[in-house]
Design a protein around this motif. Structure first.
Motif, PDB file in Angstrom:
ATOM      1  N   PHE A 312       0.807  -1.221   0.000  1.00  0.00           N
ATOM      2  CA  PHE A 312       0.000   0.000   0.000  1.00  0.00           C
ATOM      3  C   PHE A 312       0.842   1.273   0.000  1.00  0.00           C
ATOM      4  O   PHE A 312       0.306   2.360   0.198  1.00  0.00           O
ATOM      5  N   THR A 313       2.122   1.156  -0.176  1.00  0.00           N
ATOM      6  CA  THR A 313       2.960   2.339  -0.366  1.00  0.00           C
ATOM      7  C   THR A 313       3.658   2.216  -1.717  1.00  0.00           C
ATOM      8  O   THR A 313       3.662   1.153  -2.337  1.00  0.00           O
ATOM      9  N   HIS A 314       4.244   3.301  -2.148  1.00  0.00           N
ATOM     10  CA  HIS A 314       4.987   3.303  -3.410  1.00  0.00           C
ATOM     11  C   HIS A 314       6.483   3.247  -3.134  1.00  0.00           C
ATOM     12  O   HIS A 314       7.276   3.778  -3.919  1.00  0.00           O
ATOM     13  N   ILE A 315       6.848   2.575  -2.058  1.00  0.00           N
ATOM     14  CA  ILE A 315       8.269   2.490  -1.716  1.00  0.00           C
ATOM     15  C   ILE A 315       9.033   1.665  -2.741  1.00  0.00           C
ATOM     16  O   ILE A 315      10.256   1.762  -2.847  1.00  0.00           O
ATOM     17  N   ARG A 316       8.325   0.848  -3.530  1.00  0.00           N
ATOM     18  CA  ARG A 316       8.996   0.064  -4.567  1.00  0.00           C
ATOM     19  C   ARG A 316       9.583   0.964  -5.649  1.00  0.00           C
ATOM     20  O   ARG A 316      10.410   0.506  -6.454  1.00  0.00           O
ATOM     21  N   ASP A 317       9.184   2.222  -5.682  1.00  0.00           N
ATOM     22  CA  ASP A 317       9.784   3.154  -6.632  1.00  0.00           C
ATOM     23  C   ASP A 317      11.205   3.526  -6.228  1.00  0.00           C
ATOM     24  O   ASP A 317      11.945   4.107  -7.034  1.00  0.00           O
ATOM     25  N   PHE A 318      11.575   3.196  -5.003  1.00  0.00           N
ATOM     26  CA  PHE A 318      12.922   3.465  -4.501  1.00  0.00           C
ATOM     27  C   PHE A 318      13.493   2.141  -3.967  1.00  0.00           C
ATOM     28  O   PHE A 318      13.392   1.849  -2.774  1.00  0.00           O
ATOM     29  N   ALA A 356       8.917 -14.471   2.196  1.00  0.00           N
ATOM     30  CA  ALA A 356       9.049 -15.128   0.896  1.00  0.00           C
ATOM     31  C   ALA A 356       7.685 -15.373   0.254  1.00  0.00           C
ATOM     32  O   ALA A 356       7.529 -15.262  -0.961  1.00  0.00           O
ATOM     33  N   HIS A 357       6.702 -15.711   1.073  1.00  0.00           N
ATOM     34  CA  HIS A 357       5.394 -16.097   0.535  1.00  0.00           C
ATOM     35  C   HIS A 357       4.542 -14.889   0.165  1.00  0.00           C
ATOM     36  O   HIS A 357       3.763 -14.952  -0.793  1.00  0.00           O
ATOM     37  N   TYR A 358       4.698 -13.781   0.890  1.00  0.00           N
ATOM     38  CA  TYR A 358       3.857 -12.611   0.645  1.00  0.00           C
ATOM     39  C   TYR A 358       4.661 -11.406   0.161  1.00  0.00           C
ATOM     40  O   TYR A 358       4.453 -10.909  -0.943  1.00  0.00           O
ATOM     41  N   THR A 359       5.582 -10.926   0.993  1.00  0.00           N
ATOM     42  CA  THR A 359       6.275  -9.672   0.686  1.00  0.00           C
ATOM     43  C   THR A 359       7.039  -9.740  -0.621  1.00  0.00           C
ATOM     44  O   THR A 359       7.084  -8.757  -1.373  1.00  0.00           O
ATOM     45  N   TYR A 360       7.638 -10.886  -0.900  1.00  0.00           N
ATOM     46  CA  TYR A 360       8.444 -11.013  -2.118  1.00  0.00           C
ATOM     47  C   TYR A 360       7.645 -10.638  -3.371  1.00  0.00           C
ATOM     48  O   TYR A 360       8.174 -10.039  -4.304  1.00  0.00           O
ATOM     49  N   ASN A 361       6.351 -10.962  -3.396  1.00  0.00           N
ATOM     50  CA  ASN A 361       5.519 -10.654  -4.553  1.00  0.00           C
ATOM     51  C   ASN A 361       5.336  -9.154  -4.762  1.00  0.00           C
ATOM     52  O   ASN A 361       5.058  -8.715  -5.883  1.00  0.00           O
ATOM     53  N   ASN A 362       5.464  -8.367  -3.688  1.00  0.00           N
ATOM     54  CA  ASN A 362       5.251  -6.921  -3.781  1.00  0.00           C
ATOM     55  C   ASN A 362       6.515  -6.145  -4.103  1.00  0.00           C
ATOM     56  O   ASN A 362       6.445  -4.949  -4.384  1.00  0.00           O
ATOM     57  N   LEU A 363       7.668  -6.800  -4.022  1.00  0.00           N
ATOM     58  CA  LEU A 363       8.931  -6.097  -4.220  1.00  0.00           C
ATOM     59  C   LEU A 363       9.175  -5.813  -5.690  1.00  0.00           C
ATOM     60  O   LEU A 363       8.701  -6.528  -6.579  1.00  0.00           O
ATOM     61  N   SER A 364       9.941  -4.771  -5.934  1.00  0.00           N
ATOM     62  CA  SER A 364      10.382  -4.491  -7.296  1.00  0.00           C
ATOM     63  C   SER A 364      11.395  -5.547  -7.731  1.00  0.00           C
ATOM     64  O   SER A 364      11.957  -6.277  -6.907  1.00  0.00           O
ATOM     65  N   ASP A 365      11.628  -5.632  -9.039  1.00  0.00           N
ATOM     66  CA  ASP A 365      12.567  -6.636  -9.549  1.00  0.00           C
ATOM     67  C   ASP A 365      13.951  -6.460  -8.942  1.00  0.00           C
ATOM     68  O   ASP A 365      14.618  -7.437  -8.584  1.00  0.00           O
TER      69      ASP A 365
END
Length: 659
Positions: A312-318, A356-365
């Motif tokens: 729910f945040t856009h932290i994956r942009d960084f 690994a089961h949840y957070t990994y799916n939300n991370l940037s490449d």
């Protein structure tokens, strides 16, 4: 105004520089040991030599360096002053104080102060018992505070075990793994403790029963890192790998909580008598379950909280901030559990599994690659550092008690404990388990009970009494012998007739792709129902996870709007991200190659290229290693293969594999 320095300041500066130099030399020593280990294992891998794992090499190099430090260093006296304790109302004479305040009278330089004498008080921190006032100062500095292992070295090792877990095979064997980890570890701990206590009564001085049980609990923590590495290189049967790895992961957590329960039995509930106290024992059992499940809950909550933050945040942009948050949240689970008087090892293990089961799916490449590579590297260095330290400390640690009768009996008790763990439980499991655990697998599991980092870290935490010092020495010897023996794994596999070189179970992945399209419980072409052997609890969790947990914590489909009742749609919309609503529904399971746990293996045959064959139309199936196979089954619409450049992220492998 005088700019001249006092003589004492100059001497103190010189002493600080000398101490800094010795500390730097000690750190450099372990760096050189790790560099030597890395280069040597590269040579072994280059020449395809599997006689010794890197941890065994690190331990052998540590033994050599420790012997050189011990027997070639120049002895130097340690500056010391004998002091006598002044009676104090808060001082407990049964334990050494945490700090000593040393009042020192020092002559003041001319021209300063009103008198020739200055009184100063210095505080000295308790570091341990002094065996000898003379010795090699460098050797004494080569030992670290035991808390360094628990608070810094062990957490990344345990976290990586959960983060890199192949969950599909783990959950397919979950019932057996839980049986070996919980029941087997408990049987092993009490069997080892009982044999040690009986041996002491018969052949040597009577030991403490609690010390024997403490030793049994900590030495029951297995660490077959050598065997698992060879399993992976040789591509041993995935079920055997899952059983050995899954047991070792969970059994570490169980052993630590058992140690805590035994300590609390003695500290909180026992009256001090030598007899057995049933009420205290029952309370200790209750505390065991409280500590384990509270730690499990805390670690899982931290993992889920990280997933929500990244969703729910856009932290994956960084990506740098994203990776930093991931690391800090994961390590915080360990510290929070320790601060709450729980077990940080259990918390960080299950935090890793949830990440690994949840957070990994939300991370940037970029963050996915960075976190996987970082924890893999830290795990490698931390493990080899611990085994190097074990080798060095066998010669430099000042508190070893070489009770050869106890050590010899320890090997016998380990054999008995492992025997009572593996074979009876395998027989019971085989009554209902399909496929059964064959006898050669049981032999390999019996021989896979190596000891390692967890057992040593538990043993070195408290070495104040003679009994605990004997336990440390026995544990260090057992770890050294079993880790080096682990290099015989290749020969053991050959002798036991266990096939190697098999492909990973791609069949199951193709089946999962097909079964996602088929309603649960529907009969396949042979008339058999899907997943006839899967435990009910695992099936229920799989349904709940697919319908609620993953839609809540990740961007996967179906969304909560599709799975929750109409009355909950306002809340479901609030918890559904825009990415979930806009992404292609045909790729809703693409993120997690290990989501479904079903495997209807009766109705499919494994093809030459990881394909799944049956009569009917073809469809695309993504195998576990990221390769695209073609499968076929009656009545299914053909799914076109993605272009070559398509990248599919398989959560179970923790990476994006190009197709």
């Amino acid at each position: 105004m005088s700019l001249s320095s006092e003589k004492s300041d100059i001497e103190l500066d010189e002493k600080i520089k000398q101490q800094h130099r010795i500390d730097s030399l000690n750190i450099l020593l372990y760096m050189l040991l790790l560099i030597t280990t890395v280069l040597t294992i590269w040579m072994f891998k280059h020449r395809r030599m599997r006689y010794l794992h890197e941890t065994g090499l690190a331990l052998i190099f540590g033994l050599v360096v420790g012997a050189l430090i011990r027997y070639t260093g120049d002895p130097s006296a340690i500056t010391h002053v004998e002091v006598q304790a002044v009676p104090h109302s808060d001082y407990n004479e049964s334990l050494p104080p945490d700090y000593l305040w040393f009042r020192m009278k020092r002559k003041m330089p001319p021209g300063e102060g009103s008198g020739p004498v200055e009184n100063r008080t210095y505080a000295y921190l308790l570091t341990g018992e002094v065996e000898d006032a003379t010795g090699n100062e460098f050797a004494q500095q080569a030992t670290f505070d035991p808390e360094i292992f628990f608070n810094i070295v062990l957490p990344p090792i345990i976290f990586n075990a959960g983060y890199s877990l192949k969950r599909k095979f783990f959950f397919r064997n979950l019932g057996s793994i839980l049986c070996f980890a919980f029941i087997g570890t408990t049987i092993s701990a009490f069997a080892i403790g009982g044999v040690q206590y009986t041996f002491g009564l018969l052949f040597s001085s009577p030991p403490s029963l609690l010390d024997c049980l403490y030793f049994g609990a900590l030495i029951s923590a297995t660490d077959p890192v050598t065997i698992l590495a060879i399993f992976n290189d040789l591509q041993v049967d995935v079920n055997l790998y899952a059983l050995v790895f899954g047991e070792s992961v969970l059994n570490d957590a169980v052993a630590i909580v058992l140690v805590t329960a035994i300590e609390n039995y003695a500290k909180l509930y026992a009256t001090g008598s030598d007899g057995f106290e049933a009420i205290a024992f029952l309370k200790a059992i209750g505390l065991f379950f409280y500590v384990f499940f509270s730690s499990f809950l805390l670690g899982s909550v931290m993992g889920c909280a990280t997933a929500l933050l990244t969703k729910f945040t856009h932290i994956r942009d960084f990506p740098l901030l994203e990776s930093s948050l991931f690391l800090l949240m994961s390590y915080s689970s360990f510290l929070m559990a320790e601060a709450a008087d729980l077990t940080g090892i259990v918390a960080v293990l299950f935090c890793g599994i949830c990440q690994a089961h949840y957070t990994y799916n939300n991370l940037s490449d970029e963050a996915r690659v960075r976190t996987k590579d970082f924890f893999e590297m830290i795990n490698f260095l931390a493990e080899n550092f611990i085994f190097s330290y074990i080798g060095v400390s066998l010669f430099t640690f000042p508190k070893h008690q070489w009770d050869f009768a106890f050590i010899s009996c320890a090997f016998v008790s380990l054999f008995i404990g492992r025997l009572l763990n593996v074979y009876p439980l395998s027989w019971l499991l085989n009554l209902k388990r399909r496929p059964v655990i064959p006898l050669n697998f049981q032999h390999m599991m019996f021989l896979s009970g190596l000891r390692g980092a967890i057992a040593f870290a538990l043993a070195i935490r408290n070495t104040y009494s003679v009994g605990r010092q004997t336990i440390l020495t026995a544990t260090s010897i057992i770890v050294a012998v079993t880790v080096i023996y682990g290099g015989l794994t290749t020969q053991l596999l050959l002798w036991l007739g266990i096939p190697v070189g098999g492909e990973e179970d791609d069949e199951t992945t193709g089946l999962n792709q097909l079964q996602r399209c088929r309603p649960r419980g529907q009969q396949n072409e042979t008339g058999a129902r899907d997943n006839p052997e899967k435990a009910l609890l695992v099936r229920l969790w799989s349904d709940f996870d697919t319908s609620f947990m993953k839609p809540l914590l990740t961007h996967s489909r179906p969304t909560l709007l599709e799975t929750m009742p109409l009355c909950c749609h306002p809340l479901a919309r609030l918890l559904t991200s825009t990415q979930q609503l806009t992404q292609d529904t045909s790729n809703k399971y693409e993120e997690d190659g290990e989501l479904c746990l079903e495997a209807d293996e009766a109705s499919f045959q494994h093809g030459d290229n990881g394909s799944v064959h049956s009569s009917g139309h073809q469809m695309a199936a993504v195998s576990d290693d990221g390769d695209l196979g073609t499968g076929s089954t009656a009545g299914y619409q053909r799914t076109p293969a993605p272009p070559v450049s398509t990248r599919v992220h398989l959560q179970g492998h923790g990476r994006g594999d190009s197709l």
